[in-house]
Design an enzyme around this catalytic site. Structure first.
Site, PDB file in Angstrom:
ATOM      1  N   LYS A  54       0.839  -1.201   0.000  1.00 46.13           N
ATOM      2  CA  LYS A  54       0.000   0.000   0.000  1.00 46.13           C
ATOM      3  C   LYS A  54       0.872   1.249   0.000  1.00 46.13           C
ATOM      4  O   LYS A  54       0.646   2.188  -0.753  1.00 46.13           O
ATOM      5  CB  LYS A  54      -0.944   0.002   1.215  1.00 46.13           C
ATOM      6  N   GLN A  98      -4.969  -1.280   9.413  1.00 49.21           N
ATOM      7  CA  GLN A  98      -4.860  -2.633   8.854  1.00 49.21           C
ATOM      8  C   GLN A  98      -5.494  -3.653   9.803  1.00 49.21           C
ATOM      9  O   GLN A  98      -5.159  -3.693  10.985  1.00 49.21           O
ATOM     10  CB  GLN A  98      -3.374  -2.956   8.611  1.00 49.21           C
ATOM     11  N   ASP A 121     -11.463   3.042   3.595  1.00 51.43           N
ATOM     12  CA  ASP A 121     -11.787   1.613   3.539  1.00 51.43           C
ATOM     13  C   ASP A 121     -13.305   1.402   3.462  1.00 51.43           C
ATOM     14  O   ASP A 121     -13.764   0.314   3.128  1.00 51.43           O
ATOM     15  CB  ASP A 121     -11.272   0.910   4.813  1.00 51.43           C
TER      16      ASP A 121
END
Ligand code: NAD
Length: 288
Positions: A54, A98, A121
């Site tokens: 990422k 995460q 997200d």
């Protein structure tokens, strides 16, 4: 029938190029460089790989990357105070924590602390609610990536029967919402579904998001269906190196489906590309 292989890697490359163009344009028009903050708690090896990818791809498309690696024993209060400071930082447009988090941290609690306008997200209940009520949410990256891949081979989704196997908040549920928003007739199947093969055989569009290697076989698939395989499973091989496979038996399913995503090289690469697209969108919204 030999199915068309839907090339997620090539598609993701195109998305990243579009994002890089958008990043340049935003810098030129408003002097704003989109910034993505990634927070990793603990030392889960798979998460470390995802986070590295990422960070690398964020920088490659001209965005700023802010990277926080925290000890496994990090307390809830310390984590929430980092999120609070990222919420307040004008250089940060997207925040990603995460998952999974260590057991002592409640992921819901942590996700709810993220400013919904920076929740790239798409996991905050505010964005989830917007998705199900027809608003303008940040959409979780894996399902939106799947939808884009699906549209590349099947632009007419309305009225099609779609079956999503898996009901997680990250993939199954938002995938079902997206397909419903496209006017498909959607069934969500899961671990308690009776006669799963028969349910799957109804599907013009079949999405597998389970985490069981090569579970879906050719005789589960309606001839001509489009199959999107989200699963990522490592299996042992004779040479001891192991390999990644999806939830669908790719070779078997390819004899029946009209189009299918491979693993690796399907929804996986699209996930990060869509994260970058969401971050650019968050930065654009911050100046509008
Ligand atoms: P999860 O474990 O949260 O959910 C799995 C779902 O599968 C559950 O809803 C469960 O009810 C269902 N299920 C389990 N066993 C089943 C069975 N025998 N029959 C029918 N349904 C069953 O997993 P998740 O986070 O949704 O991830 C699913 C898979 O997708 C995993 O392999 C994961 O690694 C992969 N994944 C890939 C990406 C990507 O970028 N491509 C992103 C997220 C997850």
């Amino acid at each position: 029938m030999t199915a068309t292989r839907i090339d997620g890697k090539a598609f993701a490359e195109k998305v990243r190029e579009e994002v890089a163009v958008g990043v340049k344009a935003l810098k030129a028009s408003h002097g704003v460089t989109p910034g993505l903050a990634v927070v990793l708690v603990g030392e889960d090896p798979a998460s470390q790989v995802y986070v590295r990818n990422k960070v690398r791809q964020t920088e490659a498309c001209g965005m700023q990357s802010f990277h926080h690696v925290l000890d496994t024993t990090t307390s809830r209060d310390s984590l929430l105070s980092i999120i609070e400071s990222l919420n307040a930082d004008p250089e940060v447009h997207g925040i990603l924590v995460q998952l999974p988090l260590p057991d002592h941290l409640d992921s819901r609690d942590v996700i709810e602390a993220i400013d919904p306008a920076k929740d790239v997200d798409g996991f905050h209940t505010s964005n989830v609610g917007e998705l199900w009520t027809g608003g303008e949410p940040f959409i979780p990256c894996t399902p939106i990536g799947c939808l884009r891949l699906l549209k590349s081979v099947e632009p007419n989704i309305a009225g099609k029967n779609a079956v999503v196997i898996g009901r997680s908040n990250i993939v199954g549920r938002p995938m079902a919402a997206l397909l419903l928003n496209e006017s498909a007739t959607v069934t969500i199947a899961h671990s308690k579904t009776k006669d799963l093969p028969a349910v799957c055989r109804q599907a013009d569009i079949l999405v597998a998001a389970v985490g069981r290697p090569q579970m879906v076989k050719a005789d589960w698939i309606k001839p001509g269906a489009v199959v999107l395989d989200v699963g990522i499973n490592r299996i042992e091989t004779e040479d001891g190196k192991g390999k990644l496979v999806g939830d669908v038996d790719f070779d078997d399913a390819s004899t029946v489906a009209s189009a299918i995503t491979p693993v690796p090289g399907g929804p996986g690469p699209m996930t990060i590309a869509c994260l970058l697209a969401n971050t650019l969108e968050a930065a654009k919204r911050s100046v509008s």
